[in-house]
Scaffold this motif. Structure first.
Motif, mmCIF file in Angstrom:
data_model
loop_
_atom_site.group_PDB
_atom_site.id
_atom_site.type_symbol
_atom_site.label_atom_id
_atom_site.label_comp_id
_atom_site.label_asym_id
_atom_site.label_seq_id
_atom_site.Cartn_x
_atom_site.Cartn_y
_atom_site.Cartn_z
ATOM 1 N N ASP A 189 0.806 -1.212 0.000
ATOM 2 C CA ASP A 189 0.000 0.000 0.000
ATOM 3 C C ASP A 189 0.843 1.268 0.000
ATOM 4 O O ASP A 189 0.615 2.168 -0.788
ATOM 5 C CB ASP A 189 -0.977 0.002 1.198
ATOM 6 N N ILE A 190 1.833 1.318 0.906
ATOM 7 C CA ILE A 190 2.575 2.570 1.046
ATOM 8 C C ILE A 190 4.007 2.288 1.473
ATOM 9 O O ILE A 190 4.265 1.418 2.305
ATOM 10 C CB ILE A 190 1.857 3.530 2.038
ATOM 11 N N ASP A 209 6.880 3.887 3.325
ATOM 12 C CA ASP A 209 7.108 4.980 4.276
ATOM 13 C C ASP A 209 8.607 5.005 4.593
ATOM 14 O O ASP A 209 9.389 5.465 3.783
ATOM 15 C CB ASP A 209 6.222 4.732 5.499
ATOM 16 N N THR A 210 9.025 4.458 5.720
ATOM 17 C CA THR A 210 10.472 4.371 5.963
ATOM 18 C C THR A 210 11.100 3.367 5.003
ATOM 19 O O THR A 210 12.285 3.418 4.721
ATOM 20 C CB THR A 210 10.780 3.902 7.398
ATOM 21 N N GLY A 211 10.291 2.431 4.534
ATOM 22 C CA GLY A 211 10.788 1.406 3.618
ATOM 23 C C GLY A 211 11.253 0.145 4.329
ATOM 24 O O GLY A 211 11.583 -0.848 3.686
ATOM 25 N N ARG A 212 11.279 0.159 5.654
ATOM 26 C CA ARG A 212 11.806 -0.999 6.402
ATOM 27 C C ARG A 212 11.024 -2.271 6.129
ATOM 28 O O ARG A 212 11.586 -3.322 5.909
ATOM 29 C CB ARG A 212 11.788 -0.712 7.903
ATOM 30 N N THR A 213 9.694 -2.157 6.140
ATOM 31 C CA THR A 213 8.864 -3.353 5.948
ATOM 32 C C THR A 213 9.110 -3.975 4.576
ATOM 33 O O THR A 213 9.443 -5.155 4.474
ATOM 34 C CB THR A 213 7.373 -2.993 6.063
ATOM 35 N N LYS A 227 5.902 7.798 0.366
ATOM 36 C CA LYS A 227 6.292 8.962 1.170
ATOM 37 C C LYS A 227 7.812 9.056 1.094
ATOM 38 O O LYS A 227 8.514 8.689 2.031
ATOM 39 C CB LYS A 227 5.884 8.755 2.632
ATOM 40 N N PHE A 264 -0.455 11.440 7.711
ATOM 41 C CA PHE A 264 -1.008 10.105 7.861
ATOM 42 C C PHE A 264 -2.278 10.011 7.032
ATOM 43 O O PHE A 264 -3.199 10.806 7.193
ATOM 44 C CB PHE A 264 -1.293 9.799 9.336
ATOM 45 N N VAL A 265 -2.319 9.049 6.140
ATOM 46 C CA VAL A 265 -3.465 8.938 5.230
ATOM 47 C C VAL A 265 -4.216 7.626 5.438
ATOM 48 O O VAL A 265 -3.662 6.640 5.921
ATOM 49 C CB VAL A 265 -3.033 9.061 3.754
ATOM 50 N N LEU A 286 -5.882 1.499 3.157
ATOM 51 C CA LEU A 286 -5.091 1.934 4.317
ATOM 52 C C LEU A 286 -6.000 2.247 5.492
ATOM 53 O O LEU A 286 -7.052 2.869 5.334
ATOM 54 C CB LEU A 286 -4.254 3.163 3.965
ATOM 55 N N ASP A 287 -5.574 1.846 6.679
ATOM 56 C CA ASP A 287 -6.430 1.980 7.850
ATOM 57 C C ASP A 287 -5.851 2.915 8.895
ATOM 58 O O ASP A 287 -4.672 3.250 8.891
ATOM 59 C CB ASP A 287 -6.619 0.607 8.514
HETATM 60 P P1 5GP Z 1 7.502 1.307 6.569
HETATM 61 O O1 5GP Z 1 8.142 0.018 6.994
HETATM 62 O O2 5GP Z 1 7.741 1.646 5.110
HETATM 63 O O3 5GP Z 1 7.868 2.433 7.466
HETATM 64 O O4 5GP Z 1 5.978 1.134 6.853
HETATM 65 C C1 5GP Z 1 5.073 0.830 5.890
HETATM 66 C C2 5GP Z 1 3.759 0.512 6.559
HETATM 67 O O5 5GP Z 1 3.421 1.503 7.554
HETATM 68 C C3 5GP Z 1 2.666 0.543 5.557
HETATM 69 O O6 5GP Z 1 2.495 -0.716 4.915
HETATM 70 C C4 5GP Z 1 1.483 0.951 6.401
HETATM 71 O O7 5GP Z 1 0.935 -0.202 7.023
HETATM 72 C C5 5GP Z 1 2.068 1.836 7.471
HETATM 73 N N1 5GP Z 1 1.940 3.268 7.114
HETATM 74 C C6 5GP Z 1 2.925 4.147 6.827
HETATM 75 N N2 5GP Z 1 2.439 5.366 6.566
HETATM 76 C C7 5GP Z 1 1.095 5.258 6.649
HETATM 77 C C8 5GP Z 1 0.004 6.188 6.475
HETATM 78 O O8 5GP Z 1 0.143 7.382 6.157
HETATM 79 N N3 5GP Z 1 -1.251 5.694 6.668
HETATM 80 C C9 5GP Z 1 -1.489 4.390 7.000
HETATM 81 N N4 5GP Z 1 -2.753 4.021 7.151
HETATM 82 N N5 5GP Z 1 -0.496 3.494 7.180
HETATM 83 C C10 5GP Z 1 0.781 3.928 7.005
#
Ligand code: 5GP
Ligand code: MG
Length: 186
Positions: A100-101, A103-107, A131, A152-153, A158-159
């Protein structure tokens, strides 16, 4: 529920248009390949469902759930993956990892690394939202729909606290909903 919405950032028509553009790009890249779309639960369910219906290619669909371990709330970059098929075949396939998104990219980085450890040849990543300003690891999406600002969206899968996944657009929530003035409750 609708009264919790602050602003619609990406409306349905814009999403539809961008999905068609992305699908054309994917068709070019994956034509003639043995394509396996791997959607990361739960957030990517809406995006993946809409996207595959725009891909006139032979493909299969797999879901995975990723749980990170480590202490605290920040992912440490290690994940265990759970698949939902008994006859999962990864070797030799072109994998499109859909989330879905970013963000930091870690996941997504941890999921991609884990798939590569499992003997997959190549993994391309495809995210609905990016992001980019928040990136903490070295990972760019190979394919993406929209870059979004650091708010935060919710919506389109996305929840927040399990809700709002069913909104057909991307929106920000009113700060009162998550009980603070911070723009990013995550
Ligand atoms: P990352 O490992 O890239 O920091 O985290 C990604 C995960 O964080 C996404 O798959 C999502 O579950 C959650 N996340 C990050 N930003 C947002 C946001 O703006 N809205 C929502 N609903 N989830 C987010
Ligand atoms: Mg997620």
């Amino acid at each position: 529920m609708l009264e919790d919405i602050d602003r619609i950032l990406i409306d349905e028509e814009t999403i539809r248009r961008e999905l068609r553009r992305l699908a054309a790009e994917l068709v070019k890249s994956f034509k003639g390949r043995d394509l396996l779309v791997v959607a990361v639960l739960k957030g990517s369910c809406v995006f993946a469902s809409d996207l595959i219906r725009l891909l006139p290619l032979p493909l299969s669909l797999e879901f995975l759930a990723a749980s990170s371990y480590g202490d605290g709330t920040e992912s440490r970059g290690t994940v265990s993956l759970r698949f939902f098929s008994d006859d999962l075949r990864l070797a030799g396939r072109s994998i499109l990892l859909v989330d879905d998104i970013l963000d930091t990219g870690r996941t997504l980085k941890a999921v991609k690394d884990r798939l590569l450890e499992m003997g997959v040849d190549a993994v391309k990543t495809c995210v609905f939202l990016d992001k980019a300003a928040r990136r903490a690891v070295d990972l760019q999406a190979d394919f993406r729909c929209f870059e979004v600002e650091d708010v935060f969206v919710v919506g389109y899968g996305l929840d927040y606290a399990g809700r709002y996944r069913n909104l057909p657009y991307i929106a920000s929530l009113r700060p009162e909903v998550y009980g603070g003035t911070s723009e990013n409750p995550a």
